[in-house]
Design a protein around this motif. Structure first.
Motif, PDB file in Angstrom:
ATOM      1  N   HIS A 163     -19.736  -8.788 -11.462  1.00 16.54           N
ATOM      2  CA  HIS A 163     -20.885  -7.999 -10.989  1.00 16.54           C
ATOM      3  C   HIS A 163     -21.831  -7.623 -12.128  1.00 16.54           C
ATOM      4  N   ASP A 164     -21.990  -8.479 -13.134  1.00 15.60           N
ATOM      5  CA  ASP A 164     -22.864  -8.171 -14.270  1.00 15.60           C
ATOM      6  C   ASP A 164     -22.514  -6.841 -14.930  1.00 15.60           C
ATOM      7  N   SER A 165     -21.227  -6.536 -15.017  1.00 13.41           N
ATOM      8  CA  SER A 165     -20.780  -5.256 -15.573  1.00 13.41           C
ATOM      9  C   SER A 165     -20.465  -5.327 -17.067  1.00 13.41           C
ATOM     10  N   LYS A 195      -0.125   5.882  -4.200  1.00 16.55           N
ATOM     11  CA  LYS A 195       1.070   5.814  -3.362  1.00 16.55           C
ATOM     12  C   LYS A 195       0.902   4.632  -2.408  1.00 16.55           C
ATOM     13  N   ALA A 196       1.984   4.173  -1.837  1.00 13.68           N
ATOM     14  CA  ALA A 196       1.919   3.052  -0.888  1.00 13.68           C
ATOM     15  C   ALA A 196       0.971   3.358   0.271  1.00 13.68           C
ATOM     16  N   ASP A 197       0.923   4.607   0.702  1.00  9.84           N
ATOM     17  CA  ASP A 197       0.028   5.000   1.797  1.00  9.84           C
ATOM     18  C   ASP A 197      -1.442   4.804   1.445  1.00  9.84           C
ATOM     19  N   ASP A 198      -1.764   4.718   0.155  1.00 10.26           N
ATOM     20  CA  ASP A 198      -3.151   4.562  -0.284  1.00 10.26           C
ATOM     21  C   ASP A 198      -3.659   3.126  -0.147  1.00 10.26           C
ATOM     22  N   LEU A 199      -2.778   2.173   0.086  1.00 12.23           N
ATOM     23  CA  LEU A 199      -3.207   0.772   0.110  1.00 12.23           C
ATOM     24  C   LEU A 199      -4.215   0.480   1.221  1.00 12.23           C
ATOM     25  N   SER A 200      -4.175   1.228   2.316  1.00 15.04           N
ATOM     26  CA  SER A 200      -5.193   1.023   3.356  1.00 15.04           C
ATOM     27  C   SER A 200      -6.573   1.414   2.830  1.00 15.04           C
ATOM     28  N   HIS A 201      -6.645   2.481   2.034  1.00 15.89           N
ATOM     29  CA  HIS A 201      -7.918   2.874   1.400  1.00 15.89           C
ATOM     30  C   HIS A 201      -8.371   1.795   0.419  1.00 15.89           C
ATOM     31  N   VAL A 202      -7.422   1.257  -0.332  1.00  9.38           N
ATOM     32  CA  VAL A 202      -7.742   0.203  -1.307  1.00  9.38           C
ATOM     33  C   VAL A 202      -8.391  -0.975  -0.591  1.00  9.38           C
ATOM     34  N   MET A 203      -7.809  -1.410   0.503  1.00  4.73           N
ATOM     35  CA  MET A 203      -8.350  -2.561   1.226  1.00  4.73           C
ATOM     36  C   MET A 203      -9.754  -2.272   1.781  1.00  4.73           C
ATOM     37  N   GLU A 204      -9.966  -1.068   2.285  1.00  8.18           N
ATOM     38  CA  GLU A 204     -11.289  -0.695   2.802  1.00  8.18           C
ATOM     39  C   GLU A 204     -12.334  -0.696   1.690  1.00  8.18           C
ATOM     40  N   ILE A 205     -12.001  -0.109   0.563  1.00  5.99           N
ATOM     41  CA  ILE A 205     -12.938  -0.027  -0.560  1.00  5.99           C
ATOM     42  C   ILE A 205     -13.185  -1.411  -1.145  1.00  5.99           C
ATOM     43  N   ALA A 206     -12.140  -2.204  -1.276  1.00 10.20           N
ATOM     44  CA  ALA A 206     -12.294  -3.564  -1.805  1.00 10.20           C
ATOM     45  C   ALA A 206     -13.240  -4.379  -0.926  1.00 10.20           C
ATOM     46  N   ALA A 207     -13.150  -4.230   0.381  1.00 10.38           N
ATOM     47  CA  ALA A 207     -14.018  -4.974   1.297  1.00 10.38           C
ATOM     48  C   ALA A 207     -15.483  -4.586   1.111  1.00 10.38           C
ATOM     49  N   LEU A 208     -15.735  -3.351   0.731  1.00 10.60           N
ATOM     50  CA  LEU A 208     -17.107  -2.882   0.518  1.00 10.60           C
ATOM     51  C   LEU A 208     -17.637  -3.235  -0.873  1.00 10.60           C
ATOM     52  N   VAL A 209     -16.809  -3.010  -1.889  1.00 11.88           N
ATOM     53  CA  VAL A 209     -17.267  -3.147  -3.275  1.00 11.88           C
ATOM     54  C   VAL A 209     -17.093  -4.565  -3.804  1.00 11.88           C
TER      55      VAL A 209
END
Length: 173
Positions: free
Chosen positions: A133-135, A10-24
């Motif tokens: 990432h060598d995946s 959902k659109a509300d999930d995009l904040s989670h996406v940005m947080e996870i992307a910054a880590l991973v």
């Protein structure tokens, strides 16, 4: 043990996406607008990985973005699509990121099954991705093979993912 699953984004999930992307994917920055556009253009290909905690609350632990495109022509990193490819012949896994606590959860296998199901439902014959990432070995074990077609047609897009990025594809059965 907690229950892990993929669900619709959902659109509300995009904040989670940005947080996870910054880590991973710290070395593979993409703007919020890129993720929001993918969600707007092809919502059925945008997924959130989550698990239910013992307290019964949802914890977001990953995401995936897929969209139709042309075989051998992956989009460059951090670029808007503007529209979906009218002559699409494959489903492209543009981005997937899972937090370390998701390892061993079965979410990777479940995502591959979703890729195949979604691609077939859209009438597409192939699935593609750019391995970073060598995946490559992980994706090879999931049925993907190195595919030099993009290195001929989409070399600029592949290079945007950095040294070692590898275009891979698999037939959808």
């Amino acid at each position: 043990m907690t229950h892990y699953q993929w669900r619709a984004m959902k659109a509300d999930d995009l904040s989670h996406v940005m947080e996870i992307a910054a880590l991973v994917h710290a070395d593979y920055y993409e703007a919020l607008e890129v993720f929001a556009e993918r969600l707007a253009l092809f919502p059925q290909g945008c997924r959130i990985a989550a698990h239910m905690t013992p307290a019964g609350t949802e914890e977001v632990i990953g995401y995936a973005f897929m969209h139709p495109t042309r075989h051998g022509q992956p989009p460059a990193l951090n670029r808007l699509l503007l529209e979906l490819e009218e002559q699409a012949d494959c489903l492209h896994l543009h981005d997937v990121a899972l937090l370390p606590q998701a390892r061993g959860s079965g979410l990777g296998r479940a995502l591959v099954a979703e890729i195949c199901q979604l691609g077939r439902a859209a009438g597409l014959q192939r699935a593609t991705l750019v391995a970073v990432h060598d995946s490559g070995d992980y994706w090879r074990n999931a049925g993907f093979e190195s595919d030099d077609r993009a290195h001929l047609q989409g070399a600029d897009a592949i290079s945007s993912y950095g040294v070692g990025a590898r275009y891979m594809s698999r037939t959808l059965r």
